[in-house]
Design an enzyme around this catalytic site. Structure first.
Site, mmCIF file in Angstrom:
data_model
loop_
_atom_site.group_PDB
_atom_site.id
_atom_site.type_symbol
_atom_site.label_atom_id
_atom_site.label_comp_id
_atom_site.label_asym_id
_atom_site.label_seq_id
_atom_site.Cartn_x
_atom_site.Cartn_y
_atom_site.Cartn_z
ATOM 1 N N TYR A 1 0.850 -1.039 0.047
ATOM 2 C CA TYR A 1 0.015 0.061 -0.153
ATOM 3 C C TYR A 1 0.806 1.085 -0.149
ATOM 4 O O TYR A 1 2.036 1.076 0.598
ATOM 5 C CB TYR A 1 -0.752 -0.122 1.097
ATOM 6 C CG TYR A 1 -1.626 1.224 1.321
ATOM 7 C CD1 TYR A 1 -2.860 1.376 0.434
ATOM 8 C CD2 TYR A 1 -1.935 2.280 2.525
ATOM 9 C CE1 TYR A 1 -3.813 2.468 0.450
ATOM 10 C CE2 TYR A 1 -2.438 3.112 2.457
ATOM 11 C CZ TYR A 1 -3.667 3.475 1.571
ATOM 12 O OH TYR A 1 -4.523 4.389 1.588
ATOM 13 N N ASP B 1 -0.647 15.646 6.459
ATOM 14 C CA ASP B 1 -1.685 15.265 5.583
ATOM 15 C C ASP B 1 -3.007 15.985 5.351
ATOM 16 O O ASP B 1 -4.138 15.361 5.876
ATOM 17 C CB ASP B 1 -1.940 13.565 6.017
ATOM 18 C CG ASP B 1 -2.859 12.935 4.801
ATOM 19 O OD1 ASP B 1 -2.951 13.255 3.912
ATOM 20 O OD2 ASP B 1 -3.531 11.711 5.364
ATOM 21 N N ASP C 1 -3.181 5.257 -2.085
ATOM 22 C CA ASP C 1 -4.299 6.271 -1.731
ATOM 23 C C ASP C 1 -4.063 7.451 -2.705
ATOM 24 O O ASP C 1 -3.199 8.203 -2.918
ATOM 25 C CB ASP C 1 -3.650 6.876 -0.513
ATOM 26 C CG ASP C 1 -4.571 7.826 0.107
ATOM 27 O OD1 ASP C 1 -5.359 8.395 -0.620
ATOM 28 O OD2 ASP C 1 -4.263 8.242 1.315
ATOM 29 N N ASP D 1 -6.163 10.029 -2.701
ATOM 30 C CA ASP D 1 -6.945 11.253 -2.198
ATOM 31 C C ASP D 1 -8.153 11.526 -2.766
ATOM 32 O O ASP D 1 -9.144 10.440 -3.162
ATOM 33 C CB ASP D 1 -6.022 12.458 -2.135
ATOM 34 C CG ASP D 1 -4.912 12.348 -1.072
ATOM 35 O OD1 ASP D 1 -4.877 11.719 -0.283
ATOM 36 O OD2 ASP D 1 -4.230 13.139 -1.207
ATOM 37 N N HIS E 1 -7.618 4.154 -4.530
ATOM 38 C CA HIS E 1 -8.890 4.666 -3.593
ATOM 39 C C HIS E 1 -9.270 6.149 -3.926
ATOM 40 O O HIS E 1 -8.072 6.879 -3.727
ATOM 41 C CB HIS E 1 -9.244 4.153 -2.469
ATOM 42 C CG HIS E 1 -8.110 4.529 -1.435
ATOM 43 N ND1 HIS E 1 -8.244 5.880 -1.030
ATOM 44 C CD2 HIS E 1 -7.167 3.912 -0.704
ATOM 45 C CE1 HIS E 1 -7.211 5.903 0.250
ATOM 46 N NE2 HIS E 1 -6.658 4.675 0.279
ATOM 47 N N GLU F 1 -11.475 9.451 -2.545
ATOM 48 C CA GLU F 1 -12.447 9.586 -1.461
ATOM 49 C C GLU F 1 -13.403 10.561 -1.784
ATOM 50 O O GLU F 1 -13.372 11.647 -2.508
ATOM 51 C CB GLU F 1 -11.590 9.843 -0.107
ATOM 52 C CG GLU F 1 -10.756 11.246 -0.383
ATOM 53 C CD GLU F 1 -9.617 11.247 0.609
ATOM 54 O OE1 GLU F 1 -9.851 12.265 1.435
ATOM 55 O OE2 GLU F 1 -8.921 10.221 0.625
ATOM 56 N N CYS G 1 -6.643 14.172 6.921
ATOM 57 C CA CYS G 1 -6.371 12.953 7.237
ATOM 58 C C CYS G 1 -7.797 12.147 7.904
ATOM 59 O O CYS G 1 -8.407 12.966 8.530
ATOM 60 C CB CYS G 1 -5.458 12.854 8.439
ATOM 61 S SG CYS G 1 -5.324 11.125 9.284
ATOM 62 N N ARG H 1 -13.672 5.593 -1.347
ATOM 63 C CA ARG H 1 -13.374 5.637 0.086
ATOM 64 C C ARG H 1 -14.449 6.843 0.416
ATOM 65 O O ARG H 1 -14.499 7.710 0.055
ATOM 66 C CB ARG H 1 -12.195 6.075 0.473
ATOM 67 C CG ARG H 1 -12.019 6.616 1.830
ATOM 68 C CD ARG H 1 -10.687 6.982 2.092
ATOM 69 N NE ARG H 1 -10.676 8.210 3.112
ATOM 70 C CZ ARG H 1 -9.598 8.697 3.812
ATOM 71 N NH1 ARG H 1 -8.339 8.102 3.364
ATOM 72 N NH2 ARG H 1 -9.583 9.616 4.531
ATOM 73 N N GLU I 1 -13.914 4.873 6.084
ATOM 74 C CA GLU I 1 -12.844 5.248 6.848
ATOM 75 C C GLU I 1 -13.493 5.516 8.198
ATOM 76 O O GLU I 1 -14.502 5.978 8.453
ATOM 77 C CB GLU I 1 -12.129 6.680 6.233
ATOM 78 C CG GLU I 1 -11.065 7.311 7.142
ATOM 79 C CD GLU I 1 -9.749 6.379 7.262
ATOM 80 O OE1 GLU I 1 -10.159 5.480 7.706
ATOM 81 O OE2 GLU I 1 -8.942 6.889 6.527
ATOM 82 N N ASN J 1 -9.266 -0.362 7.315
ATOM 83 C CA ASN J 1 -8.147 0.447 7.482
ATOM 84 C C ASN J 1 -7.639 0.324 8.935
ATOM 85 O O ASN J 1 -8.225 0.669 9.933
ATOM 86 C CB ASN J 1 -8.299 1.875 7.375
ATOM 87 C CG ASN J 1 -7.068 2.767 7.572
ATOM 88 O OD1 ASN J 1 -5.885 2.360 7.825
ATOM 89 N ND2 ASN J 1 -7.246 4.204 7.603
#
Length: 304
Positions: A51, A65, A92, A94, A119, A121, A129, A164, A194, A216
């Site tokens: 990952y 983040d 990731d 974002d 992914h 989101e 974050c 996500r 998440e 996660n």
């Protein structure tokens, strides 16, 4: 030179492997790699995937983040990591780094980087974050458009697009489930919710959503740390450990640097260091030496 410098497993095969893993009945475990060498170790230890965490890419640049990293920075790190491992790499991405058109471009860049999936989101851009307070999510319809653009830009049908949702902490569990169903209908291959609180919420989500699910298991966050075997029993298909390796490394590095500053020597911590010979083993010095002794004409020695 098979397997040296770059993995000899084609990106297409890695994507096929990830898709097969998600329907195998066994959970796909993906520890975060903060650099390519960590990815090499993840594969050697026996995990099923690697990952690339947005939080880790940010931290590696000494940034929080909060959406400061760029598509090119994430793509470059993802390419470096995917290059060295035969395992599938999940990234990731974002929010897709902007509007739906940006999300489409993100998919093309990550496909070219050789990763197996990513992914996206539903946070407002720039994101936060997932385990911080103060997040905001876009309307579900906006995320559906974001996903539609991403799915439409995909050239390899086996490239996994995971959606996500960060709605659990903002709109509640039921709203997160509704969003997940809409995202699956929009073409998402997998759903990542998440900051679910505990095992009961993970179970509720599994019962309500009929697509592959990703959990996660990040440390010091809002979610209970549930063993991979238990997540598999619940019915989860994949689990990420995004920042684990970075936290382990930074803890050890900080302790060692403070001792070095205090003592003036590293002699007392050699037993806490990776030995030179072990590093050479991970880097496959022997393989490079065998490949071309006229160029790599060094001799391996067992010194510290």
């Amino acid at each position: 030179m098979t397997g040296l410098i770059t993995s000899d497993v084609p990106a297409a095969d890695k994507r096929t492997a990830l898709r097969a893993g998600l329907t195998s009945g066994s959970i796909v475990r993906l520890p975060g790699a903060f650099n390519p060498l960590t990815a090499t170790l993840i594969e050697e230890v026996g995990f099923e995937g690697v990952y690339v965490s947005g939080a880790v890419v940010s931290a590696d640049l000494a940034l929080p983040d909060i959406g400061l990293t760029t598509l090119s920075e994430v793509t470059d790190r993802s390419r470096q990591i995917a290059r060295v491992t035969s395992l599938p790499t999940l990234v990731d991405a974002d929010t897709g780094f902007g509007e739906p058109m940006n999300a489409a471009r993100t998919i093309t860049h990550l496909e070219e980087a050789g990763v197996a999936g990513c992914h996206l989101e539903d946070q407002v851009n720039p994101k936060r974050c997932g385990h911080l307070d103060g997040k905001a999510v876009v309307p579900a319809a906006d995320m559906v458009r974001r996903l539609g653009a991403a799915v439409g830009a995909r050239r390899d049908e086996n490239f996994v697009i995971c959606a996500r949702t960060d709605a659990r902490g903002i709109e509640g569990l039921d709203a997160a489930i509704d969003r997940a169903k809409a995202y699956a209908d929009a073409g998402a291959d997998m759903i990542f919710t998440e900051a679910l609180a505990d095992e009961a919420e993970f179970e509720a989500f599994r019962k309500a959503v009929d697509v592959p699910l990703l959990a996660n298991m990040t440390e010091f966050g809002k979610s209970e740390l549930i063993p991979a075997r238990r997540l598999q029993d619940i019915g989860y298909n994949a689990v990420i450990y995004p920042v684990t390796t970075l936290r382990l490394a930074m803890f050890a590095a900080e302790e060692g640097l403070r001792e070095l500053a205090a003592e003036g020597t590293q002699a007392g911590m050699l037993d806490r260091m990776q030995h030179r010979s072990r590093l050479y083993e991970l880097l496959d010095y022997e393989g490079y030496n065998a490949f071309d002794t006229s160029l790599f004409n060094f001799t391996l020695e067992g010194g510290a």
